[in-house]
Design an enzyme around this catalytic site. Structure first.
Site, PDB file in Angstrom:
ATOM      1  N   LYS A 143       0.817  -1.215   0.000  1.00 30.96           N
ATOM      2  CA  LYS A 143       0.000   0.000   0.000  1.00 30.96           C
ATOM      3  C   LYS A 143       0.851   1.265   0.000  1.00 30.96           C
ATOM      4  CE  LYS A 143      -4.271  -2.004   1.582  1.00 30.96           C
ATOM      5  NZ  LYS A 143      -3.835  -3.423   1.685  1.00 30.96           N
ATOM      6  N   ASP A 144       2.084   1.172   0.469  1.00 26.12           N
ATOM      7  CA  ASP A 144       2.991   2.332   0.399  1.00 26.12           C
ATOM      8  C   ASP A 144       3.207   2.800  -1.037  1.00 26.12           C
ATOM      9  OD1 ASP A 144       3.522   2.411   3.169  1.00 26.12           O
ATOM     10  OD2 ASP A 144       5.117   0.921   2.967  1.00 26.12           O
TER      11      ASP A 144
END
Ligand SMILES: *Cc1c(COP(=O)(O)O)cnc(C)c1O
Length: 471
Positions: free
Chosen positions: A113-114
């Site tokens: 998700k980063d």
């Protein structure tokens, strides 16, 4: 580039208008009104670009309301080896003959998700400054999303984060990741309750339109188009690393929950990236696997949603799925509405098994699927450790198992690694009897001072806390 709503709303919007929004006004999801087509000469040109420049090239096709020099600077600032650990940003390694792992989890919170959230943080800061506006992000998390959002927004001007999580229910590592942040603009709220309580609170606050407007409440959930767009880039980067020329097809396997990650693969494929198959890997929460096997999409009740050892895939419905179904039914908004509003809204399911469109999911759009269980995860983690001296997290293990069920001779299969094993240490211990190694920067984080308030599962209490901390 204009954006439309999957449910047929007549308005068309530009990228920066939808950047800070969630759903379209009619409850639909935003999509570009067409997918830019990439020809072979362009692919050839992109093949040698560093990741940040590749990101700029792809984003430029979808964003025409940020000056190119600014967008380029945002990409350059986001995708650096300092933040993502390597020059390649998403390095690919061959695990066994024809099966690859694409590392998407070397960012600040060790989950894929980063990749999108770091970009979103910089885009938000840029756009809010341009408007002279502020935004208060309210979210609910059981782990990966909340920490990725906090690490992306920490210290950003114009943004505050209020992140609710169920008290005592996240892994100690995930708690420490979030609660150790000391940034003034990051607020951790531990709710005495379960994840559903947190989600209900976020919904209730967002439905109070007066409060929402007054305190400029926004979200960063997975239906945000900018997040999806950011994820398109690593399909291209993975493709280039897995091939030597642009006439070779590649397949991807994607551990899936809300269908955000694999939907980005769908977009890449629609743009003309030579992707043969997109394998959707699910755990016991198999809404998506059921659809791709049978044509029936049946959302689950909370009571039928299992708590599994790949918890970031524990979903009752897949919030991005509507985007794909829109393409599947030939972008027919009336048909889409009848499926998602009438049928799903009415009976909690729709059935495309007898519809010619369903066959297209596999034949035209390249989708396949598989489902895994806890026992499969443990077996895959052990096997990968034993044969390849490589540790994978439980979500990536779901991916590896699914990938092996859909291999085709001569076509590289790229499995997206969605988290590092340290984030899910308990399952690794169960499988292997020992903890995975932890990156040096996370040594001892459980002992750091914690910044968190505990609140009851009460909407008014959360509203009062937000109001107090918004001056
Ligand atoms: C969020 C997440 C997923 C699921 O991704 P979707 O985009 O929701 O399909 C899978 N694995 C991990 C580790 C995650 O954090």
């Amino acid at each position: 580039m204009n954006y439309l709503s999957t449910r047929g709303h007549p308005d068309r919007k530009r990228f920066c208008e939808i950047l800070l929004e969630g759903l379209a006004p009619d409850g639909g999801l935003y999509l570009p009104d067409e997918y830019p087509q990439i020809d072979s000469a362009t692919l050839a040109k992109w093949r040698s670009l560093p990741y940040a420049e590749l990101a700029f090239e792809i984003l430029s096709l979808y964003i025409d309301d940020i000056p190119p020099a600014d967008l380029k600077a945002i990409c350059a600032k986001t995708y650096t080896p300092e933040v993502f650990g390597t020059e390649e940003i998403v390095p690919l390694r061959e695990l066994e003959d024809g099966v690859y792992l694409e590392a998407l989890s070397n960012g600040p919170t060790l989950a894929f998700k980063d990749m999108a959230m770091q970009l979103l943080g910089n885009l938000f800061e840029y756009e809010l400054a341009r408007r002279g506006a502020e935004l208060n992000i309210l979210g609910a998390t059981s782990g990966d999303t909340g920490s990725a959002a906090e690490y992306a927004m920490r210290g950003k001007k114009g943004v505050r984060v209020f992140m609710t999580s169920p008290d005592g229910r996240m892994s100690p590592f995930q708690q420490a990741q979030m609660f150790s942040l000391q940034d003034e603009n990051i607020h951790n709220i531990a709710i005495t309750g379960v994840f559903d309580d947190c989600q209900d609170i976020v919904k209730a606050v967002s439905n109070d339109l007066g409060f929402k407007r007054k305190y400029r409440i926004g979200t960063v959930n997975s239906i945000n188009w900018a997040r999806l767009l950011a994820q398109v880039v690593y399909y291209f980067a993975g493709y280039f690393q897995a091939t030597a020329s642009n006439d070779k097809p590649v397949s991807f396997t994607v551990p899936s929950g809300n269908f955000g990650n694999v939907c980005a693969g769908h977009v890449a494929r629609m743009m003309g990236l030579p992707i043969q198959t997109l394998v959707v890997a699910t755990n016991e929460n198999d809404v998506l696997d059921e659809f791709f096997r049978t044509g029936i999409y049946r959302v689950r009740a909370a009571a039928d949603t299992h708590e599994t050892s790949s918890p970031s895939m524990d979903i009752s419905k897949a919030s991005n799925f509507e985007r794909f179904v829109f393409d599947l039914v030939g972008r027919d908004a009336a048909k889409l509405r009848s499926l998602f509003v009438d049928e799903l809204g009415g009976q909690g399911r729709f059935d495309l098994s007898g519809d010619p469109a369903f066959k297209q999911a596999a034949e035209r759009f390249g989708f396949k699927s598989s489902r895994s269980t806890h026992a499969d995860r443990l077996a895959t983690i052990r096997d990968t450790d034993k044969r390849f001296a490589t540790l994978v997290d439980p979500h990536t293990a779901d991916g590896l198992k699914a990938a092996r069920e859909h291999l085709a001779p001569g076509v590289p299969m790229v499995v997206l690694e969605t988290a590092l094993p340290i984030k899910f240490a308990a399952t690794l211990v169960e499988a292997l009897g020992h903890e995975p190694a932890r990156p040096a920067r996370f040594e001892g984080i459980e002992a750091l001072p914690k910044r968190v308030v505990k609140l009851p599962a009460d909407v008014e209490a959360v509203k009062a806390y937000i109001a107090q901390n918004c001056d």
